[in-house]
Scaffold this active site. Structure first.
Site, PDB file in Angstrom:
ATOM      1  N   LYS A  71       0.848  -1.198   0.000  1.00 17.27           N
ATOM      2  CA  LYS A  71       0.000   0.000   0.000  1.00 17.27           C
ATOM      3  C   LYS A  71       0.878   1.241   0.000  1.00 17.27           C
ATOM      4  O   LYS A  71       2.001   1.204   0.503  1.00 17.27           O
ATOM      5  CB  LYS A  71      -0.844   0.030   1.284  1.00 17.27           C
ATOM      6  N   ARG A 121     -10.182 -11.532   2.068  1.00 20.78           N
ATOM      7  CA  ARG A 121     -11.041 -12.583   1.508  1.00 20.78           C
ATOM      8  C   ARG A 121     -10.343 -13.948   1.554  1.00 20.78           C
ATOM      9  O   ARG A 121     -11.004 -14.975   1.612  1.00 20.78           O
ATOM     10  CB  ARG A 121     -11.485 -12.199   0.079  1.00 20.78           C
TER      11      ARG A 121
HETATM   12  N1  BES Z   1      -7.982  -3.747   4.409  1.00 23.21           N
HETATM   13  C1  BES Z   1      -8.189  -3.360   3.079  1.00 23.21           C
HETATM   14  C2  BES Z   1      -9.512  -2.637   2.835  1.00 23.21           C
HETATM   15  C3  BES Z   1      -9.721  -1.320   3.525  1.00 23.21           C
HETATM   16  C4  BES Z   1      -9.624  -0.150   2.815  1.00 23.21           C
HETATM   17  C5  BES Z   1     -10.090  -1.260   4.841  1.00 23.21           C
HETATM   18  C6  BES Z   1      -9.869   1.053   3.420  1.00 23.21           C
HETATM   19  C7  BES Z   1     -10.324  -0.049   5.457  1.00 23.21           C
HETATM   20  C8  BES Z   1     -10.225   1.107   4.739  1.00 23.21           C
HETATM   21  C9  BES Z   1      -8.180  -4.600   2.170  1.00 23.21           C
HETATM   22  O1  BES Z   1      -7.396  -5.652   2.589  1.00 23.21           O
HETATM   23  C10 BES Z   1      -7.650  -4.151   0.844  1.00 23.21           C
HETATM   24  O2  BES Z   1      -6.557  -3.710   0.812  1.00 23.21           O
HETATM   25  N2  BES Z   1      -8.467  -4.265  -0.188  1.00 23.21           N
HETATM   26  C11 BES Z   1      -8.087  -3.847  -1.497  1.00 23.21           C
HETATM   27  C12 BES Z   1      -8.600  -4.861  -2.475  1.00 23.21           C
HETATM   28  C13 BES Z   1      -8.064  -4.681  -3.865  1.00 23.21           C
HETATM   29  C14 BES Z   1      -6.580  -4.995  -3.903  1.00 23.21           C
HETATM   30  C15 BES Z   1      -8.809  -5.598  -4.798  1.00 23.21           C
HETATM   31  C16 BES Z   1      -8.699  -2.467  -1.755  1.00 23.21           C
HETATM   32  O3  BES Z   1      -9.811  -2.213  -1.310  1.00 23.21           O
HETATM   33  O4  BES Z   1      -8.050  -1.657  -2.379  1.00 23.21           O
HETATM   34 ZN    ZN Z   2      -5.380  -5.512   1.971  1.00 21.04          ZN
END
Ligand code: BES
Ligand code: ZN
Ligand code: ZN
Length: 495
Positions: A274, A348
């Site tokens: 990230k 997931r």
């Molecule tokens: N933990 C994050 C989602 C999240 C985003 C939680 C903002 C709280 C606030 C999750 O694991 C994630 O990173 N999801 C990705 C999925 C994508 C790579 C398909 C996302 O939402 O960008």
């Molecule tokens: Zn994530």
């Protein structure tokens, strides 16, 4: 906080702060507010008449006005708090606002009057929940922290006393369980590791008489949880597979409700790392798991006659030499092969195995909660959390539950046409969609493959688990969202 029922007449109550709710009953065409106090009492009309006729107080949602030495009252102060509508949800917020008014003013005791015109049990319960929620502050790491907690909460009302007593008891249980959830979510990733989350859950289970097992890496391997393993193997911190059980003797063999929570104690994104901006927030990526631990605590105290299994899949998502890589294929516990396209879609993966394990342990109905997708926040903003269901009856139970809890969820679709998004060229399924559109739905479609034919509800709480802004009724920080709705969902199966 000590909470007790007060049966005295309003004007005879000795309290540093007596709280009365108020509603503007004027119709929209009327320019002037017509404020109705939601507690009827003779001297109250006299004590409040000048402020109510002044036009200074419009009784908007959580709006407050303070009166010192109110005429004819033993209480030192009266606080009027507005409600926008006569609903339990507004009462919950208004009670929280009253507590948050008292805290910085060094008032350690308050007495809140139950509003008339609502079901006594529901109104009392919401009021007490709101007061507890309002009392929480996430300041445990401040060296100059001043404990401003409320010590005594009095609840005064003239309605059905046994309904009020039940409302107080249930409100305390739910309010405390929500704050417990929030305290878990508030901890930073270096403190709240998967193993520590497991210890906290085990400690809670011991305290409230629940069964609990906390398993480590060996169990994941034994159960062939290849999806969960793919996430945890990049971290130095061992994973925790937390299994909490509530098995009341009086409950029928079926249903068995399976509660599954995402417990990522820190989500860096892994190799699909990230951006640095805002990454610190990813300590709350275990909020779904914390909601399940809090719900199990409330269930243990409320004792519904229904069997419940709570599972939290706790791990850290890190980049390292042992981390999963984009393009890897993991074999989930259910036997499905997963092409990992993005290592940041880790929630997931752990849930896939959590759902399969809940089914193996005998769950006949499933609910999961997870801070799963940023896409859900884009879709629904910070007001509603996302909700998905593969079964209308389970969803009906969930809507009944949210009517009681007052938490806001918005249903999103799970139609088969979305399935193309997660088709993989080399495995059974991919962990992200081909395109970025409908990301919350793609994630839910992925989970649906692991709930299989079991009735299942999925809650995407990414947008609501943490609030950057303080609200009049709640501090900023962890919200504890979904814990009350999950608990009420469980209770709805008792009926
Ligand atoms: N933990 C994050 C989602 C999240 C985003 C939680 C903002 C709280 C606030 C999750 O694991 C994630 O990173 N999801 C990705 C999925 C994508 C790579 C398909 C996302 O939402 O960008
Ligand atoms: Zn994530
Ligand atoms: Zn995550």
């Amino acid at each position: 906080m000590q909470t007790k029922f007060v049966s005295a007449k309003l004007d005879r109550i000795s309290s540093p702060l007596l709280v009365i709710f108020a509603l503007d009953t004027a119709d929209k065409k009327q320019k002037k507010p017509e404020i109705k106090l939601l507690t009827s009492n003779g001297p109250l009309g006299k004590a409040t008449s000048s402020i109510l006729s002044s036009g200074e107080f419009a009784a908007g949602s959580c709006e407050t006005v303070l009166l010192h030495d109110p005429d004819g009252f033993k209480a030192e102060r009266i606080l009027l708090v507005g409600v926008a509508k006569l609903t339990t949800a507004e009462v919950r917020k208004a009670a929280g606002a009253a507590v948050r008014f008292a805290k910085p003013r060094k008032l350690r005791e308050l007495t809140i009057a139950i509003p008339e015109g609502l079901d006594a049990l529901a109104a009392t319960k919401a009021l007490v929940e709101g007061a507890y929620i309002g009392d929480f502050d996430s300041d445990t790491y401040k060296s100059d922290r001043k404990d401003q907690s409320i010590e005594q909460l009095g609840v005064v009302g003239s309605g059905n006393q046994s309904a009020i007593e039940t409302g107080i008891r249930e409100g305390v249980i739910l309010g405390e369980a929500q704050n417990f959830t929030r305290s878990l979510v508030n901890e930073p990733g270096n403190i709240m590791t998967p193993a520590i989350l497991g210890e906290k859950a085990a400690e809670m289970c011991r305290q409230y008489g629940l069964g609990c097992e906390v398993y480590g890496a060996d169990k994941l391997k034994e159960l062939k949880m290849g999806a969960f393993w793919a996430v945890t193997k990049g971290s130095q911190e061992p994973p925790a597979l937390i299994v909490m059980t509530y098995e009341p003797k009086k409950a029928p063999a079926s249903p068995v409700l399976g509660l599954v929570g995402k417990g990522i104690t820190f989500d860096t994104g892994g190799i699909s790392i990230k951006p640095a901006d805002g990454m610190e927030k990813m300590k709350y990526d275990m909020a779904g798991g914390a909601a399940m631990i809090g719900a199990m605590r409330a269930i243990a105290q409320l004792k519904p006659a229904v069997r419940v299994i709570g599972i939290v899949c706790a791990a850290e998502n890190m980049p390292s030499g042992t981390a999963m890589k984009p393009g890897d294929v993991a074999i989930a516990m259910s036997g499905k092969s997963i092409e990992i396209v993005n290592t940041d879609a880790e929630g997931r993966l752990v849930l896939a195995d959590g759902l399969a394990y809940a089914r193996q342990l005998g769950a006949t109905h499933l609910i999961d909660a997870a801070t799963l997708t940023g896409a859900c926040v884009v879709a629904l903003g910070l007001v509603n959390a996302g909700c998905f269901a593969n079964d209308e009856d389970a969803y009906r139970h969930f809507t009944e539950a949210t009517e009681v809890s007052g938490e806001r969820f918005w249903r999103l679709p799970l139609e088969d046409d979305y399935k193309d998004q997660i088709k993989s060229g080399i495995a059974d399924i991919m962990n992200t969609g081909i395109s970025r559109w409908g990301g919350a739905i793609n994630a839910a479609m992925f989970l649906k493959e692991f709930a299989e034919d079991t009735p299942w509800i999925h809650l995407d709480i990414a947008g609501l688990a943490w609030s950057d802004d303080a609200k009049p009724w709640m501090a900023k920080g962890p919200s504890g969202i979904a814990m009350r709705s999950i608990t009420e969902w469980v209770r709805s199966y008792e009926k």
